[in-house]
Design a protein around this motif. Structure first.
Motif, PDB file in Angstrom:
ATOM      1  N   PRO A 190       0.802  -1.226   0.000  1.00  7.38           N
ATOM      2  CA  PRO A 190       0.000   0.000   0.000  1.00  7.38           C
ATOM      3  C   PRO A 190       0.834   1.275   0.000  1.00  7.38           C
ATOM      4  O   PRO A 190       0.323   2.345  -0.311  1.00  7.38           O
ATOM      5  CB  PRO A 190      -0.822  -0.115   1.289  1.00  7.38           C
ATOM      6  N   ARG A 209      -5.748   4.558  -4.629  1.00  8.25           N
ATOM      7  CA  ARG A 209      -6.977   3.961  -4.112  1.00  8.25           C
ATOM      8  C   ARG A 209      -7.911   3.546  -5.243  1.00  8.25           C
ATOM      9  O   ARG A 209      -7.898   4.115  -6.326  1.00  8.25           O
ATOM     10  CB  ARG A 209      -7.730   4.951  -3.219  1.00  8.25           C
ATOM     11  N   SER A 249      -4.321   0.451 -10.334  1.00  8.67           N
ATOM     12  CA  SER A 249      -5.517   0.970  -9.660  1.00  8.67           C
ATOM     13  C   SER A 249      -6.774   0.722 -10.494  1.00  8.67           C
ATOM     14  O   SER A 249      -7.811   0.308  -9.975  1.00  8.67           O
ATOM     15  CB  SER A 249      -5.347   2.470  -9.385  1.00  8.67           C
ATOM     16  N   ALA A 273      -2.846   5.926  -2.008  1.00  9.52           N
ATOM     17  CA  ALA A 273      -3.498   4.940  -1.149  1.00  9.52           C
ATOM     18  C   ALA A 273      -2.676   4.548   0.071  1.00  9.52           C
ATOM     19  O   ALA A 273      -2.820   3.446   0.573  1.00  9.52           O
ATOM     20  CB  ALA A 273      -3.812   3.685  -1.959  1.00  9.52           C
ATOM     21  N   SER A 274      -1.829   5.409   0.547  1.00 11.61           N
ATOM     22  CA  SER A 274      -0.984   5.043   1.682  1.00 11.61           C
ATOM     23  C   SER A 274      -1.826   4.723   2.915  1.00 11.61           C
ATOM     24  O   SER A 274      -2.844   5.378   3.190  1.00 11.61           O
ATOM     25  CB  SER A 274      -0.016   6.183   2.010  1.00 11.61           C
ATOM     26  N   THR A 275      -1.375   3.728   3.672  1.00 10.64           N
ATOM     27  CA  THR A 275      -2.038   3.376   4.929  1.00 10.64           C
ATOM     28  C   THR A 275      -1.939   4.524   5.919  1.00 10.64           C
ATOM     29  O   THR A 275      -0.888   5.144   6.070  1.00 10.64           O
ATOM     30  CB  THR A 275      -1.370   2.119   5.529  1.00 10.64           C
ATOM     31  N   HIS A 394      -8.609  -3.035   2.870  1.00  8.74           N
ATOM     32  CA  HIS A 394      -7.860  -1.900   2.327  1.00  8.74           C
ATOM     33  C   HIS A 394      -8.477  -0.575   2.729  1.00  8.74           C
ATOM     34  O   HIS A 394      -7.748   0.379   3.086  1.00  8.74           O
ATOM     35  CB  HIS A 394      -7.765  -2.011   0.806  1.00  8.74           C
ATOM     36  N   HIS A 395      -9.786  -0.470   2.687  1.00  9.11           N
ATOM     37  CA  HIS A 395     -10.412   0.800   3.080  1.00  9.11           C
ATOM     38  C   HIS A 395     -10.221   1.070   4.551  1.00  9.11           C
ATOM     39  O   HIS A 395     -10.124   2.233   4.962  1.00  9.11           O
ATOM     40  CB  HIS A 395     -11.892   0.796   2.684  1.00  9.11           C
ATOM     41  N   TRP A 398      -6.691   2.451   4.673  1.00  9.60           N
ATOM     42  CA  TRP A 398      -6.649   3.811   4.137  1.00  9.60           C
ATOM     43  C   TRP A 398      -7.407   4.797   5.011  1.00  9.60           C
ATOM     44  O   TRP A 398      -7.234   6.014   4.886  1.00  9.60           O
ATOM     45  CB  TRP A 398      -7.256   3.842   2.728  1.00  9.60           C
ATOM     46  N   THR A 400     -10.581   5.602   4.874  1.00  8.81           N
ATOM     47  CA  THR A 400     -11.346   6.470   3.972  1.00  8.81           C
ATOM     48  C   THR A 400     -12.588   7.022   4.659  1.00  8.81           C
ATOM     49  O   THR A 400     -13.157   6.396   5.531  1.00  8.81           O
ATOM     50  CB  THR A 400     -11.780   5.673   2.743  1.00  8.81           C
TER      51      THR A 400
END
Length: 400
Positions: A190, A209, A249, A273-275, A394-395, A398, A400
């Protein structure tokens, strides 16, 4: 002046995924790479090992996308079976049962070489991109006599450090450059990809992302687009990696190929999309084998995505309510987000999600078999609800 042509040498394998369902697709690294770049390179030749069944099937794909397939006959059909797209696949047949084949010899101006299960590729190229495709025993590019005037090695962190025999990826990249590579790209999940050259400091190319996250073959797409832009069109390694990241992506979101044309990739609006580092509370039932397996999977991959994870079953364990309850609530107070597995509508998990929202903590919920009516308060309290496990992970990372 470039010839706008490339030879790809890599495997063509069956692929299956349980969730989301991805059944009986014939791609593999070589096949996927060839399809990915048909909008980027005019003449594509794919060299691969192929049993008769795979040759007959994939020849139709090659004809449709207008690239040349040159198979080397082998007796074994190979398949990869995934539970989800981040899981370790089961390979059929077992690796020990796959016969070792003689190397495929490739000579061309531009070559994309992948590691393969059946054998190896011996390359003589002016421009070559090498993706070893093996986390445990990646073959160094030069070991089988391969050579290239301009060489880029593209691999994930474990592959790069294993090839170089160095635990630090920066030192590993420097060593590979000292051995003859012109570019080393270290894919770092990520975080993105670090591009190293002999000229100076590495440059970080971000991952981007996507609303949906599909990871099977994402590395193949990256290597293919990077090779098309760097080895064929002679763009800088940084520009090539940037376009490759954008293509990944798009692929992760749409689950389709080919990759978009270069003009479309450049125009895409994508968010890095970095953590977002922090501590996530893993809320889930864990009272049978299936539930416990899913908790362990979630904990493992949230950690791999860069998060600290509190899991009640791992970090508190069973016990009386007057012990477990306060310990779990104290942990919730120390976390900055919640990953909640709602399938089964476990009372404790629902309570933990509600407690988190009352404290304005973001909640990312996996709900694959929960009715819309049962999700009413979850959705109404602005929890983010997903029906795909890997996308939800993943979300959460992130934030988000």
């Amino acid at each position: 002046m470039t010839t706008n042509a490339i030879t790809i040498v890599g495997g063509v394998y069956r692929e299956n995924c349980l969730w989301p369902e991805w059944k009986n697709h014939l791609y593999g690294s070589g096949g996927r790479a060839a399809v990915a770049i048909v909008e980027h390179v005019q003449q594509i030749t794919l060299r691969t090992y192929a049993c008769e069944e795979h040759e007959e099937t994939f020849d139709k794909t090659a004809s449709f996308f207008k690239f040349k397939l040159l198979p080397t006959p082998v007796p074994t059909a190979i398949a990869f079976d995934y539970v989800h797209c981040m899981s370790t696949p089961v390979i059929r047949p077992a690796l020990s049962a796959i016969p070792a084949e003689a190397p495929i010899e490739v000579q061309d101006e531009a070559v994309l070489r992948f590691g393969m299960l059946e054998g190896s590729a011996k390359v003589d190229a002016t421009w070559c991109v090498y993706d070893p495709q093996s986390a445990f025993g990646p073959e160094p590019f030069w070991e089988n006599g391969s050579k290239a005037q301009h060489l880029a090695i593209v691999g994930n962190r474990s592959e790069i450090v294993a090839m170089a025999g160095e635990s630090d990826p920066s030192k590993a990249a420097a060593k590979l450059i000292g051995l003859g590579a012109e570019v080393v790209v270290v894919k770092s999940g990520p975080v993105g990809a670090y591009v190293y050259t002999a000229a100076g400091n590495p440059q970080l190319i971000p991952a981007y992302r996507s609303d949906r996250v599909w990871t099977i073959g994402s590395g193949d797409v990256f290597a293919a687009v990077f090779a098309a832009r760097w080895a064929v069109h002679r763009e800088s390694p940084f520009e090539a990696a940037e376009l490759a990241s954008r293509a990944v992506s798009q692929y992760a979101e749409m689950m389709v190929l080919p990759s978009a044309k270069v003009s479309e990739l450049r125009e895409m609006r994508r968010v890095p999309a970095s953590t977002v580092t922090g501590k996530v509370y893993l809320a889930s039932p864990f009272f049978n084998l299936g539930q416990r397996w899913l908790v362990d999977e979630a904990r493992r991959y949230l950690t791999e995505l860069g998060l600290s994870v509190f899991s009640p079953v791992h970090d508190v364990g069973p016990g009386p309510a007057e012990v477990v309850g306060p310990a779990d609530l104290a942990a919730l107070d120390s976390c900055d987000r919640v990953f909640a597995i709602l399938d089964g509508l476990d009372a404790g998990t629902i309570f933990e999600a509600g407690y988190a929202r009352a404290k304005h903590l973001p909640v990312y919920a996996l709900a694959q078999s929960v009715s819309e009516e049962d999700l009413k308060m979850v959705v109404g309290s602005d929890c983010k609800v997903f029906n795909d496990f890997v996308t939800a992970l993943h979300h959460t990372a992130w934030k988000t």
